[in-house]
Scaffold this active site. Structure first.
Site, PDB file in Angstrom:
ATOM      1  CG  ASP A   8      24.882  67.631  68.728  1.00 47.07           C
ATOM      2  OD1 ASP A   8      24.047  66.851  69.219  1.00 47.07           O
ATOM      3  OD2 ASP A   8      24.585  68.751  68.278  1.00 47.07           O
ATOM      4  CG  ASP A 101      21.534  65.619  72.170  1.00 46.46           C
ATOM      5  OD1 ASP A 101      21.343  66.647  72.837  1.00 46.46           O
ATOM      6  OD2 ASP A 101      21.358  65.560  70.944  1.00 46.46           O
ATOM      7  CD  GLU A 102      23.948  70.333  71.841  1.00 46.62           C
ATOM      8  OE1 GLU A 102      24.709  71.303  71.805  1.00 46.62           O
ATOM      9  OE2 GLU A 102      22.722  70.426  71.761  1.00 46.62           O
TER      10      GLU A 102
END
Length: 391
Positions: A8, A101-102
């Site tokens: 993350d 973003d993960e």
DNA sequence: TCTGGGGTCCTAGGACCC
DNA sequence: TCTGGGGTCCTAGGACCC
């Protein structure tokens, strides 16, 4: 049991923005809309003042008057996101992308090559940092939800490994609100019944939890509370972020800078939104059968209306006319409109549609007109061709 | 200048069908 | 004619996630 990494990015949008503006690095920075907007990401100095993502920007500014507000650069964010996903795939092909973003990484196979999971986690972090100049945090566990919680505990810029035998000890003291799928509403409901921690939920009899939140949600919560959710990844996933199944709906919505009281003003926006949605649909060769609109009033009450068509379509005109009919069916607006949205649901590939009837002259004409517009837009840009009422 | 924009999934009732 | 029982589709709303 194979180890799963949840990676993350730390304050992703803000970190990307600060890469371009290193002079702001130690200042409180928020990325988001300055006007009627919310915080998309807050730098850690901003968080120290209580600024959080999803918070109205006006509130953030009250909490932190010296806050530096930057507009998101979605193109840059998208390119950094793709580059980061590429980093992951060089480490293992078993990547499940969750968002910009993960991602989850299954490093069971990579272990032989690269070492134990905590070593791979540091390798991921170092690679992302060296290549993209931003930091991330990594959680390591046997299941996806525990890995996700672990990455949260690792923030910022760290690694947390949770061994299977430590799962209850680590999970049970945490606030229930940290469980995936427990938002403000469910958290408040659980709290009213005295269930504050993950352990409280874990110790609640299944039947009692069923009564509280429904059978499905109850089973889900118990699995999360005991860390017994899935341990296999769905490689790909997240359309637009790395393949996976096509979207099942596409939409667009807009909050007006000032609430709009007249029908024409709302319809102009509906047309603009529809043009964008059907253009994206045609770009991916998708058609859809159900048209839905959302209307939010000044007082924030929100209604939605939908209509399912006889045939799937990607024709701007058809979607727009349906949207207008749905809007008009609401009757005269008693309050000014704050937000309108259009969404097309039940999407499927255009090629798979068998026309029950031969396409009429009229429909074929509009469909060809749309495609001509798409070609012109590709050549000359979005500003080149637009409906007359938007000029 | 309180409360963005992109989505997904679930629930629940009614229609309709067998 | 005291009234079942699924299954599926459609619609509206709500909760949630990033």
């Amino acid at each position: 049991m194979t180890p799963i990494l949840h990676v993350d990015m730390d304050a992703f949008y803000a970190s990307v923005a600060l890469r371009e503006r290193p002079d702001l690095r130690d200042l409180p920075v928020a990325v988001g809309g300055a006007h009627r907007g919310v915080v998309l990401a807050a730098s850690y100095p901003a968080r120290a003042h209580g600024v959080r993502s999803a918070m109205p920007m006006s509130r953030a500014r009250r909490l932190c008057p010296q806050l530096v507000v930057l507009a998101p650069d979605f193109e840059l964010i998208g390119s950094v996101s793709r580059a980061v996903h590429e980093c992951f795939r060089r480490i293992t092909p078993l990547v499940e992308v969750l968002s910009a973003d993960e991602a989850f990484l299954d490093v069971g196979g990579a272990g032989r090559r690269l070492g134990p999971p905590e070593v791979v986690a540091e390798l991921v972090r170092a690679t992302v940092h060296d290549e993209q100049g931003i930091t991330c945090s990594v959680g390591v566990a046997a299941t996806v939800s525990v890995a996700k919680l672990a990455s949260r505990l690792a923030k910022p810029d760290g690694v947390v490994v949770v061994a299977p035998e430590d799962v209850p000890r680590m999970l049970h003291p945490l606030d229930v609100g940290l469980l995936y799928g427990v938002g403000d509403k469910t958290r408040a409901r659980l709290q009213r019944l005295g269930l504050r921690t993950v352990g409280d939920v874990a110790r609640t009899p299944r039947a009692a939890l069923h009564e509280l939140v429904g059978a499905r949600q109850a089973d889900h919560l118990l699995a999360l509370a005991w860390g017994t959710d899935r341990g296999e990844l769905v490689v790909g996933r997240a359309p637009g972020f790395g393949g996976g199944e096509p979207d099942s709906s596409m939409g667009a919505q807009h909050t007006f800078g000032r609430d709009v009281a007249d029908r024409d003003g709302v319809l102009r926006e509906l047309l603009r939104l529809t043009t964008s949605v059907t253009g994206r649909m045609r770009g991916r060769d998708l058609v859809g059968r159900t048209v839905a609109i959302t209307v939010r009033s000044t007082d924030f009450t929100t209604v939605s209306r939908s209509r399912t068509l006889a045939e799937p379509t990607d024709v701007t005109r058809e979607v727009y006319e349906t949207a207008v009919a749905l809007f008009d069916a609401l009757g005269p607006q008693r309050r000014a409109v704050r937000l309108v949205g259009v969404r097309v649901e039940g999407l499927g590939p255009r090629g798979a549609v068998h026309h029950q009837h031969v396409l009429g002259e009229r429909e074929r004409g509009w469909s060809e007109a749309d495609r001509a517009v798409d070609r012109a837009t590709r050549r000359f840009g979005g500003a080149a061709v637009r409906p007359a009422s938007l000029l």
